[in-house]
Scaffold this motif. Structure first.
Motif, short mmCIF file in Angstrom:
data_model
loop_
_atom_site.label_atom_id
_atom_site.label_comp_id
_atom_site.label_asym_id
_atom_site.label_seq_id
_atom_site.Cartn_x
_atom_site.Cartn_y
_atom_site.Cartn_z
N MET A 100 43.83 36.47 50.45
CA MET A 100 44.84 37.34 49.86
C MET A 100 45.96 36.47 49.27
N PRO A 101 46.68 37.00 48.27
CA PRO A 101 47.76 36.20 47.67
C PRO A 101 49.02 36.13 48.50
N GLY A 102 49.08 36.88 49.58
CA GLY A 102 50.27 36.86 50.44
C GLY A 102 50.13 37.91 51.53
N SER A 103 51.17 38.04 52.35
CA SER A 103 51.16 39.04 53.41
C SER A 103 51.35 40.43 52.81
N GLY A 104 50.94 41.43 53.54
CA GLY A 104 51.12 42.80 53.08
C GLY A 104 49.97 43.34 52.27
N TYR A 105 48.92 42.53 52.04
CA TYR A 105 47.76 42.98 51.29
C TYR A 105 46.55 43.09 52.23
N GLN A 106 45.76 44.14 52.04
CA GLN A 106 44.53 44.26 52.80
C GLN A 106 43.32 44.60 51.93
N TYR A 107 43.53 44.67 50.60
CA TYR A 107 42.41 44.92 49.70
C TYR A 107 42.54 44.00 48.50
N ALA A 108 41.44 43.34 48.12
CA ALA A 108 41.42 42.48 46.93
C ALA A 108 40.07 42.59 46.27
N LEU A 109 40.07 42.65 44.95
CA LEU A 109 38.84 42.74 44.16
C LEU A 109 38.86 41.67 43.08
N ALA A 110 37.77 40.91 42.98
CA ALA A 110 37.62 39.90 41.93
C ALA A 110 36.83 40.49 40.78
N HIS B 222 37.23 29.58 37.78
CA HIS B 222 38.50 30.24 38.02
C HIS B 222 38.29 31.74 38.06
N VAL B 223 38.81 32.40 39.08
CA VAL B 223 38.54 33.80 39.36
C VAL B 223 39.83 34.61 39.20
N VAL B 224 39.72 35.81 38.60
CA VAL B 224 40.88 36.70 38.49
C VAL B 224 40.52 38.08 39.00
N GLY B 225 41.55 38.82 39.41
CA GLY B 225 41.37 40.17 39.91
C GLY B 225 42.70 40.76 40.32
N PHE B 226 42.68 41.57 41.37
CA PHE B 226 43.95 42.14 41.85
C PHE B 226 43.88 42.35 43.35
N ALA B 227 45.05 42.40 43.97
CA ALA B 227 45.19 42.69 45.39
C ALA B 227 46.14 43.87 45.55
N SER B 228 45.92 44.62 46.63
CA SER B 228 46.69 45.83 46.86
C SER B 228 46.93 46.01 48.35
N ALA C 163 48.21 41.24 40.19
CA ALA C 163 47.14 40.42 39.63
C ALA C 163 47.11 39.06 40.31
N PHE C 164 45.91 38.50 40.48
CA PHE C 164 45.81 37.18 41.11
C PHE C 164 44.89 36.27 40.31
N ILE C 165 45.03 34.98 40.56
CA ILE C 165 44.07 33.98 40.13
C ILE C 165 43.68 33.15 41.34
N TYR C 166 42.39 32.82 41.43
CA TYR C 166 41.87 31.96 42.49
C TYR C 166 41.36 30.69 41.84
N SER C 167 41.91 29.56 42.27
CA SER C 167 41.54 28.27 41.69
C SER C 167 41.77 27.18 42.73
N SER C 168 40.86 26.21 42.78
CA SER C 168 40.99 25.07 43.70
C SER C 168 41.18 25.52 45.15
N GLY C 169 40.48 26.62 45.52
CA GLY C 169 40.50 27.08 46.90
C GLY C 169 41.71 27.90 47.28
N THR C 170 42.56 28.26 46.32
CA THR C 170 43.79 28.99 46.62
C THR C 170 43.90 30.23 45.75
N MET C 171 44.25 31.37 46.37
CA MET C 171 44.56 32.58 45.62
C MET C 171 46.06 32.67 45.45
N ASP D 194 49.37 34.90 43.41
CA ASP D 194 49.89 36.03 42.66
C ASP D 194 50.31 35.53 41.28
N LEU D 195 49.72 36.09 40.22
CA LEU D 195 50.05 35.65 38.86
C LEU D 195 51.51 35.90 38.51
#
Length: 256
Positions: free
Chosen positions: A133-143, A151-157, A168-176, A178-179
């Motif tokens: 997840m891109p941070g605390s407070g999220y429990q759903y993410a879709l790529a 490089h992966v993009v999607g969103f977290a909610s 919106a998020f980006i996942y790169s180099s092992g890290t997600m 928040d865009l």
């Protein structure tokens, strides 16, 4: 394009060879079959699985498909698949495959939903990775998508059941990440969903500009050259880990 014989059809993806991926009803039933459409001809991919429903969401340069289906082998749950060389590989129960790149890597979402949870995943080389997840407070993410660099993009909610608080998020180099943390803080933008990324790193999606719903295009900043007068030395900085300042100073070095 027509159908496989039923009432409806939908196309989701196309590659440079003109092959199109999607689904269509089979005959007059409500069954949905994945297909590849090329040169005016449907190939019914859904007939190669053991049950009725299959959806092809994406196709890569070599004609490999990613999607989801409901085979008996995974107890009736939707299962993400890779279709390659005439055969399906199901790699996760209760999951959906959304995109595939030319390396055969697949992204999507797995698990949850009934309790508002879900996890974005990357399937690569037979290994399934939870992107976090891109941070605390999220429990759903879709790529939604990935490029050929992985490089992966999607969103977290905060929850699958509500669009409030989507980021919106980006996942790169092992890290997600928040865009929204990678753009100027005074831009007026809230980036809600990133839906695609190309090989130049450009990202498209939707969000809010000063409170109004808008589509967005993000373009990565270009490399930065640092030098000094009367010096033959220079440093080139390029954002390759998608990190944002402030950075700690590790070593001070005078170019001259």
């Amino acid at each position: 394009m027509g159908t496989l014989g039923g009432r409806d059809s939908q196309a989701f993806g196309i590659n440079n060879a003109g092959q199109i991926a999607g689904w269509s009803n089979f005959s007059q039933s409500s069954d949905e079959h994945a297909f590849i459409f090329q040169n005016g001809v449907f190939e019914d991919i859904g007939t190669k699985v053991t049950d009725a429903t299959s959806i092809a969401a994406s196709i890569n340069a070599t004609g490999e498909l990613a999607g989801w289906a409901r085979p008996r082998a995974i107890n009736g749950d939707n299962g993400a698949f890779v279709y390659s060389g005439g055969s399906f590989e199901f790699f996760q129960a209760n999951s959906t495959g959304w995109d595939i790149n030319n390396a055969g890597q697949v992204v999507g979402v797995m698990g949850g939903n009934d309790d508002g949870t879900g996890r974005a995943f990357l399937f690569s080389g037979g290994v399934l990775t939870d992107l976090g997840m891109p941070g605390s407070g999220y429990q759903y993410a879709l790529a939604y998508a990935l490029n050929n660099s992985g490089h992966v993009v999607g969103f977290a909610s905060p929850s699958f059941f509500s669009s409030s608080g989507e980021r919106a998020f980006i996942y790169s180099s092992g890290t997600m990440q928040d865009l929204n943390n990678l753009i100027p803080t005074n831009s007026g933008w809230v980036l809600s969903r990133a839906v695609d990324i190309n090989d130049a790193g450009q990202i498209v999606g939707n969000g809010f500009k000063n409170g109004q719903p808008r589509a967005f295009l993000l373009t990565p900043t270009q490399p930065l050259l640092l030098t000094e007068p009367n010096s033959t030395k220079a440093v080139v900085l390029e954002s390759i880990a998608w990190l944002r300042d402030p950075f700690g100073l590790a070593t001070r070095h005078l170019l001259s």
